[in-house]
Write an enzyme that holds these catalytic residues in place. Structure first.
Site, short mmCIF file in Angstrom:
data_model
loop_
_atom_site.label_atom_id
_atom_site.label_comp_id
_atom_site.label_asym_id
_atom_site.label_seq_id
_atom_site.Cartn_x
_atom_site.Cartn_y
_atom_site.Cartn_z
N LYS A 220 0.83 -1.21 0.00
CA LYS A 220 0.00 0.00 0.00
C LYS A 220 0.86 1.26 0.00
CE LYS A 220 -4.13 -1.90 0.00
NZ LYS A 220 -5.04 -1.99 1.13
N ARG A 259 -3.65 -10.59 3.75
CA ARG A 259 -3.87 -10.58 2.30
C ARG A 259 -2.67 -9.90 1.65
NH1 ARG A 259 -6.03 -7.19 -1.61
NH2 ARG A 259 -7.35 -8.22 -3.19
#
Length: 283
Positions: A220, A259
């Site tokens: 991210k 994840r």
């Protein structure tokens, strides 16, 4: 960190979810796996590396992404899901649409991962309730084209927990069994770097909701900002896997699932974390 009603899933925590974006425009790997052969090759690699679930997504949720039609989304994901489930691989469908979720489960998906938690499609909760499969509710405030302007909080940890709880209650009212629900704090969605770190540091508060917690922080933007070069340029997405693996190791005892894009490095990090936390001499 309780398990879900899928044999073997959750027997050893954390469960590792391998990200498989069959899209041309996802923020990290868009276009790399948008043919059936390449998608299946990547899924088998992640499975061999230790992924417990392959999370197949056909619509990008990166900031600024434009939506596609349900037909295009199904065209992207259904052949992949059919092939993987036929090989005995546990597959999740990453979608915000009830129509796509239903078609994916019919094709062999075992779980529905809805980044909107049911807010994007009023029919989603009822559909999942009828499907009877586990359902991931992520914290979400709006679509990708406006998520950044929604990143306003007085107390991000409290508000994230409260807003997740609202969607859990809605899902249960619609017929989804509570023991089928996984929650995800939505790292990177309508949150700036400070919000993301605050939620991650307080992950026990998310756990206090009493449901399995899945975290998707892999590659991210807030990690890229943390790893910026001397000129302040964020590290590109491919250079964020070490940081992702470190974070996976730090969260090993605090979450039900992780994840990630690079399954191998996270599995390695979890092995190290387990060894450090075992009593007695490490051999």
């Amino acid at each position: 960190m309780s398990g879900l009603p899928i044999p073997g899933l959750g027997a050893g925590s954390p469960v590792v979810w391998g990200v498989l974006n069959v899209t041309p425009d996802s923020f990290s790997d868009g276009g790399r796996f948008d043919t059936l052969d390449r998608a299946l090759e990547q899924a088998r690699l992640m499975s061999d590396q230790g992924a417990d679930v392959i999370d197949v997504g056909g619509e990008s949720t990166r900031p600024g992404a434009q939506r596609i039609t349900p037909e295009e989304e199904k065209d992207r994901v259904l052949p992949v899901i059919e092939a993987l489930s036929g090989q005995g691989i546990t597959v999740s469908i990453d979608t915000m649409r009830a129509e796509v979720a239903s078609a994916a489960v019919d094709a062999g998906a075992s779980l529905v991962n809805d980044v909107s938690g049911g807010r994007a499609d009023a029919d989603m909760h009822a559909a999942v309730g009828q499907l009877g499969v586990p359902y991931v509710i992520m914290h979400w405030r709006g679509h990708s084209d406006r998520m950044n302007e929604l990143a306003i909080y007085d107390d991000p940890v409290r508000q994230v927990c409260e807003e997740i709880e609202e969607q859990v209650d809605s899902a249960v009212r619609a017929g989804i069994e509570r023991n089928h629900i996984v929650i995800d704090p939505g790292i990177g969605f309508a949150k700036d770097a400070g919000h993301n770190w605050a939620v991650l540091r307080a992950i026990k508060s998310v756990n206090s909701l009493g449901l399995p917690v899945l975290v998707g922080a892999s590659r991210k933007r807030f990690l890229g900002s943390l790893l910026a070069d001397v000129d302040g340029q964020p590290r590109d997405s491919d250079g964020r896997d070490v940081a992702t693996a470190v974070l996976s190791g730090l969260l090993a005892d605090s979450v039900w699932g992780l994840r990630v894009h690079d399954v191998g490095s996270t599995v390695d990090a979890l092995k190290v974390a387990r060894a450090m936390n075992e009593s007695g001499e490490v051999k």
